[in-house]
Design an enzyme around this catalytic site. Structure first.
Site, short mmCIF file in Angstrom:
data_model
loop_
_atom_site.label_atom_id
_atom_site.label_comp_id
_atom_site.label_asym_id
_atom_site.label_seq_id
_atom_site.Cartn_x
_atom_site.Cartn_y
_atom_site.Cartn_z
CB THR B 146 -0.98 -0.01 1.20
OG1 THR B 146 -0.26 -0.32 2.39
CG2 THR B 146 -2.06 -1.04 0.99
CB THR B 183 -3.68 -4.10 6.19
OG1 THR B 183 -4.92 -3.46 6.07
CG2 THR B 183 -3.82 -5.58 5.96
CG ASN B 391 -0.58 7.90 9.34
OD1 ASN B 391 -1.24 7.03 8.81
ND2 ASN B 391 0.71 7.78 9.60
#
Lengths: 396, 396
Positions: B146, B183, B391
């Site tokens: 990702t 994840t 983030n």
């Protein structure tokens, strides 16, 4: 506002420990030995002043005449010298105000691992004692600050049992509330008449939903401490029963206000978020979920970015250890439903609306887990680049 | 290096879910139904693919033929549709490689709360199946990424019981290892011959000091999963006793390498720190202390700033809930002693030396609590401004 509470005088002076000449030594003194309660950090590496104050209150069965506080140095992890220094600080404080060493609590905040400059404290205490005034809490509140932007004082006046009662308190924060100098200190005085036990029960109760429900990096520091002293100057009989409960409610309200002030002034904080959790088996479970959400770096960075990435909130709840059934779980950000009984919102504008809600400086998130009557609230804030800046090079 | 493991083929294709046309759908296929073990997230909000894979392995008594993985979408918190989609993904994967749906595990990683684009997955699986090759793990390892900067593949070759055995694995990280897309996925294959139970025991053991000992924001996500498949192509009898222990040691070594690669590639990570804790009553206590230190934002920002503010390390240990006696506690940063039996280092140059040690990209911190034989190690990293940037606005 005039901040005063019958039976108490306050002082704050500069001893030169803080580089910029700011106030760094404070005293709260009562006119006599009065009921005094305190809640201390649970940290196993508790600082020397915490250990000493705990012992003093135990020996005195919950009575004290004064609290002496220095900022700029936490006197934590300072070995045997630290223990001697804390005792000496209490002794010098007692001498300055004409009391016994066993009647004076001490508290410290600042850098960990550095010996106190006892010379400055010895010099400063008599001049602090000379400036003790009933209207001086402002000076005291300044003297306990570290990286705070401003003083945090709160006052409540109520009538209980026909007596006019004042509650007056102040606190210090810093680094996002798990203070980067590892200390949250709060001091409350009241002129209500209470037994030491009633005062301790009241304080212990009031701390749970307020100072013990703000996040934080989850840190209970080496120096955390809150004390409450009751002069009894309001007169009447000692509070008990419904009167005591009313006093506790007012104290809780005062602490909530102080805790919010502390959050708003946290390092790099732009958003203070009320995390409401409902629908768990019991309140304790709700508290655990709320705390996990409030401490999650991924949630905190999403708050910083006004990003309604609600999967992070669910993921935090899911790892809290509390039972969860996604199909019964619902979540609101501000007033915008983003998840209902496990199904994501189908509305096309949910993301924009939720993001708008998150741009406010204060807003709620409400997580309903649909499994029981449990509920809790936690105050959370954002994790911003400023926080990282401040805490990456605080010492160096 | 040529990455291959007898009995397994790999593929990775682009279905267009990732905006930049990067690979986003991968398959690991075995030539037959083989012993397969897995460790899944403990998160109560576990994603649909996690729940399905758990069920499949249970029903098959630890055997599978393939794993199908998509990236860009976690299929987590997606309600009833998510459950149907995970099943459909397993069914389509099975059809593409000529297996039964109950023989195919599924895993997903990416954004939470968004329905899978099943059209793209249906289109992509047959072309993925066509490109399955034994030398293609690189493509597979790319397809599961990702926000990672690059692929993370690790291989070990050993001889056990006279047989040459290969262990080959890959992993994906992201957001400082409590991945911002929530994840961490890892996949291991080996040609060793093992029973399903032996493989599961081995994997469960190997995960504890490796993937379960990296920090992280403490997040076990909704999609975390590691699987291991054993083709048995190396021949011989099933590993047991000392041979099995040797296999487990090698698997642990492989996972340690993958976990380190994952840490080094974490978002905004510049320093990977081995937190060694010794001298607690038992290993579990040491692990708890190490984990608390590794997750402390104040420690992590100090690591970012190369600031030897060691009081924060002690404060974190002190709030971990583990017994502590400061007078017996010692701490080293790199090779520099900063605290010995509760007394701060008296050496004038300790601060400069400790700060220099912290400028390295990898270094140890050793906390000795002097109370028993317990020990543990945790991998920690810094909390940097880049982490907050990434983030704060990943979605928006």
């Amino acid at each position: 506002v005039s901040y005063r509470c019958r039976g108490f005088r306050f002082a704050g002076v500069a001893t030169g420990v803080k580089k910029d000449g700011a106030l760094d030594l404070g005293i709260i003194a009562s006119d006599s030995l009065v009921p005094t309660a305190a809640v201390f950090t649970q940290n196993k590496a508790a600082a020397a002043p915490v250990k000493l104050s705990r012992t003093i209150l135990k020996k005195s069965a919950g009575r004290a005449r004064a609290v002496v506080v220095n900022s700029g140095n936490a006197n934590a992890c300072t070995g045997k010298q630290g223990t001697l220094d804390a005792k000496q600080m209490a002794k010098l404080g007692a001498k300055a105000i004409g009391a016994e060493p066993g009647e004076v609590l001490v508290a410290s905040t600042g850098v960990i691992g550095l010996a106190l400059d006892m010379g400055r404290i010895e010099e400063g205490l008599p001049s602090a004692a000379e400036t003790l005034r009933s209207g001086n809490i402002d000076q005291f509140a300044k003297a306990i600050l570290t990286t705070d932007k401003g003083v945090k004082i709160s006052q409540r006046r109520i009538a209980i049992g026909g007596k006019r009662i004042t509650l007056l308190g102040c606190t210090k924060g810093a680094g996002m509330i798990a203070p980067n100098m590892a200390t949250t200190l709060s001091f409350v005085v009241t002129d209500a008449k209470l037994s030491p036990k009633a005062l301790q029960d009241s304080l212990s109760t009031a701390v749970v939903p307020t100072f013990n429900a703000i996040s934080v990096d989850g840190d209970s520091s080496t120096n955390d401490m809150i004390s409450a002293m009751a002069s009894g100057a309001a007169g009447g009989t000692s509070l008990r029963g419904a009167d005591l409960r009313e006093f506790t409610a007012c104290l809780t309200d005062l602490l909530d206000d102080l805790a919010r002030k502390l959050m708003r002034d946290g390092e790099g904080v732009h958003h203070v978020v009320d995390i409401f959790v409902r629908g768990t088996r019991n309140d304790q479970a709700a508290r655990r979920v709320a705390q996990t959400i409030a401490n999650s770096p991924l949630v905190k960075t999403a708050i910083a970015g006004c990003d309604p990435n609600w999967g992070r909130i669910l993921a935090a709840a899911g790892r809290s250890g509390v039972s969860m059934n996604l199909a019964k779980t619902s979540l609101r950000i501000g007033s915008v439903p983003v998840l209902r009984d496990g199904e994501p919102s189908g509305k096309p504008d949910w993301e924009q609306r939720a993001s708008d809600a998150m741009r406010k400086s204060e807003y709620p998130m409400v997580l309903d887990m649909g499994m029981g009557p449990g509920r809790a609230r936690y105050l959370a804030c954002d994790l911003s680049k400023e926080y990282v800046s401040i805490n990456s090079d605080y010492r160096s």
